[in-house]
Design a protein around this motif. Structure first.
Motif, PDB file in Angstrom:
ATOM      1  N   LEU A  23       0.750  -1.020  -0.043  1.00  0.00           N
ATOM      2  CA  LEU A  23       0.021  -0.002   0.090  1.00  0.00           C
ATOM      3  C   LEU A  23       0.872   1.240  -0.009  1.00  0.00           C
ATOM      4  O   LEU A  23       0.436   2.278  -0.637  1.00  0.00           O
ATOM      5  CB  LEU A  23      -0.911  -0.063   1.073  1.00  0.00           C
ATOM      6  CG  LEU A  23      -2.009  -1.033   1.184  1.00  0.00           C
ATOM      7  CD1 LEU A  23      -2.895  -1.070   2.537  1.00  0.00           C
ATOM      8  CD2 LEU A  23      -3.277  -0.689   0.029  1.00  0.00           C
ATOM      9  N   THR A  26       2.033   2.858  -3.179  1.00  0.00           N
ATOM     10  CA  THR A  26       1.071   3.829  -4.069  1.00  0.00           C
ATOM     11  C   THR A  26       0.202   4.932  -3.155  1.00  0.00           C
ATOM     12  O   THR A  26      -0.170   6.021  -3.797  1.00  0.00           O
ATOM     13  CB  THR A  26       0.160   3.080  -4.865  1.00  0.00           C
ATOM     14  OG1 THR A  26      -0.743   2.325  -3.698  1.00  0.00           O
ATOM     15  CG2 THR A  26       0.630   1.967  -5.698  1.00  0.00           C
ATOM     16  N   LYS A  27       0.525   4.991  -1.712  1.00  0.00           N
ATOM     17  CA  LYS A  27      -0.416   5.799  -0.761  1.00  0.00           C
ATOM     18  C   LYS A  27       0.572   6.502  -0.136  1.00  0.00           C
ATOM     19  O   LYS A  27       1.634   5.808   0.308  1.00  0.00           O
ATOM     20  CB  LYS A  27      -1.324   5.071   0.040  1.00  0.00           C
ATOM     21  CG  LYS A  27      -2.532   4.501  -1.196  1.00  0.00           C
ATOM     22  CD  LYS A  27      -3.516   4.111  -0.334  1.00  0.00           C
ATOM     23  CE  LYS A  27      -4.776   3.628  -1.075  1.00  0.00           C
ATOM     24  NZ  LYS A  27      -6.004   3.503  -0.193  1.00  0.00           N
ATOM     25  N   GLU A  28       0.216   7.385   0.456  1.00  0.00           N
ATOM     26  CA  GLU A  28       1.010   8.139   1.744  1.00  0.00           C
ATOM     27  C   GLU A  28       0.658   7.244   3.120  1.00  0.00           C
ATOM     28  O   GLU A  28      -0.561   6.876   2.961  1.00  0.00           O
ATOM     29  CB  GLU A  28       0.861   9.510   1.879  1.00  0.00           C
ATOM     30  CG  GLU A  28       1.228  10.445   0.563  1.00  0.00           C
ATOM     31  CD  GLU A  28       2.629  10.062   0.501  1.00  0.00           C
ATOM     32  OE1 GLU A  28       3.461  10.095   1.541  1.00  0.00           O
ATOM     33  OE2 GLU A  28       3.251   9.895  -0.618  1.00  0.00           O
ATOM     34  N   GLN A  31      -3.011   7.886   4.314  1.00  0.00           N
ATOM     35  CA  GLN A  31      -4.072   7.443   3.399  1.00  0.00           C
ATOM     36  C   GLN A  31      -4.525   5.960   3.887  1.00  0.00           C
ATOM     37  O   GLN A  31      -5.485   5.733   3.237  1.00  0.00           O
ATOM     38  CB  GLN A  31      -3.660   7.614   2.037  1.00  0.00           C
ATOM     39  CG  GLN A  31      -3.630   9.079   1.542  1.00  0.00           C
ATOM     40  CD  GLN A  31      -2.952   9.385   0.067  1.00  0.00           C
ATOM     41  OE1 GLN A  31      -2.153   8.638  -0.238  1.00  0.00           O
ATOM     42  NE2 GLN A  31      -3.482  10.360  -0.425  1.00  0.00           N
ATOM     43  N   ILE A  32      -3.581   5.455   4.385  1.00  0.00           N
ATOM     44  CA  ILE A  32      -3.756   3.973   4.744  1.00  0.00           C
ATOM     45  C   ILE A  32      -4.651   3.783   5.900  1.00  0.00           C
ATOM     46  O   ILE A  32      -4.239   4.415   7.149  1.00  0.00           O
ATOM     47  CB  ILE A  32      -2.438   3.272   4.807  1.00  0.00           C
ATOM     48  CG1 ILE A  32      -1.693   3.383   3.518  1.00  0.00           C
ATOM     49  CG2 ILE A  32      -2.664   1.852   5.254  1.00  0.00           C
ATOM     50  CD1 ILE A  32      -0.128   2.701   3.547  1.00  0.00           C
TER      51      ILE A  32
END
Length: 174
Positions: A23, A26-28, A31-32
């Motif tokens: 994760l 592709t994400k900060e 954001q998870i």
């Protein structure tokens, strides 16, 4: 019983860590969500919270594992007090664990890492015992930047080539 060394628990933690690392590509971090992570790892929230206080604790756990694993590479040197300047071990470790290092840098942990084993006697000889703190910072920052650049390029150069680059920058100082 779900003890810390229980096989099922270890497997759940490993799945959560793997999904978390995926994760983060592709994400900060912010954001998870725990819900998303649990769904993808196929574990329930209680399993997550039995192991981690929150997403940040999971990130810290992964950082701790990487730093421990890295320290183990040089444990003999740390114990004996002898510096081999063998950065080839480091570059091989990075190449084999690219996703962990990318994550480590993405989360900014490199800014908090302190060099715990630095050959002060060697540094004093090379730099006439002057400005050692600056030399340490220059070395750490330079090495970190080279590693980040290497990772960004997908570690196309071999660990041996990377080691040669570091040696050439230090003009054979060992």
């Amino acid at each position: 019983m779900n003890t810390p060394n229980n096989k099922r628990r270890r497997e759940s933690v490993e799945r959560m860590e793997k999904v978390f690392l995926d994760l983060l590509q592709t994400k900060e971090l912010g954001q998870i969500t725990v819900s998303e992570l649990c769904k993808r790892a196929e574990v329930n929230r209680t399993t997550f919270y039995a192991n981690f206080a929150d997403i940040y604790a999971l990130a810290d756990s992964i950082r701790d594992k990487l730093e421990t694993n890295l320290a183990e590479l040089y444990q003999e040197e740390i114990t004996s007090g002898v510096n081999s300047n063998d950065y080839l071990k480091l570059f091989r470790h990075i190449q084999a664990n690219q996703i962990f290092y990318r994550t480590y840098f993405k989360l900014g942990y490199d800014n908090n890492y302190k060099i715990i084993a630095y050959d002060m006697e060697l540094a004093k000889r090379h730099f006439q015992n002057r400005f050692i703190r600056y030399h340490m910072e220059f070395f750490k920052s330079g090495l970190t930047s080279i590693i980040k650049l290497w990772l960004e390029g997908g570690c196309q150069e071999t660990p041996e080539e990377m080691f040669e680059i570091v040696k050439s920058e230090y003009q054979g100082r060992e």
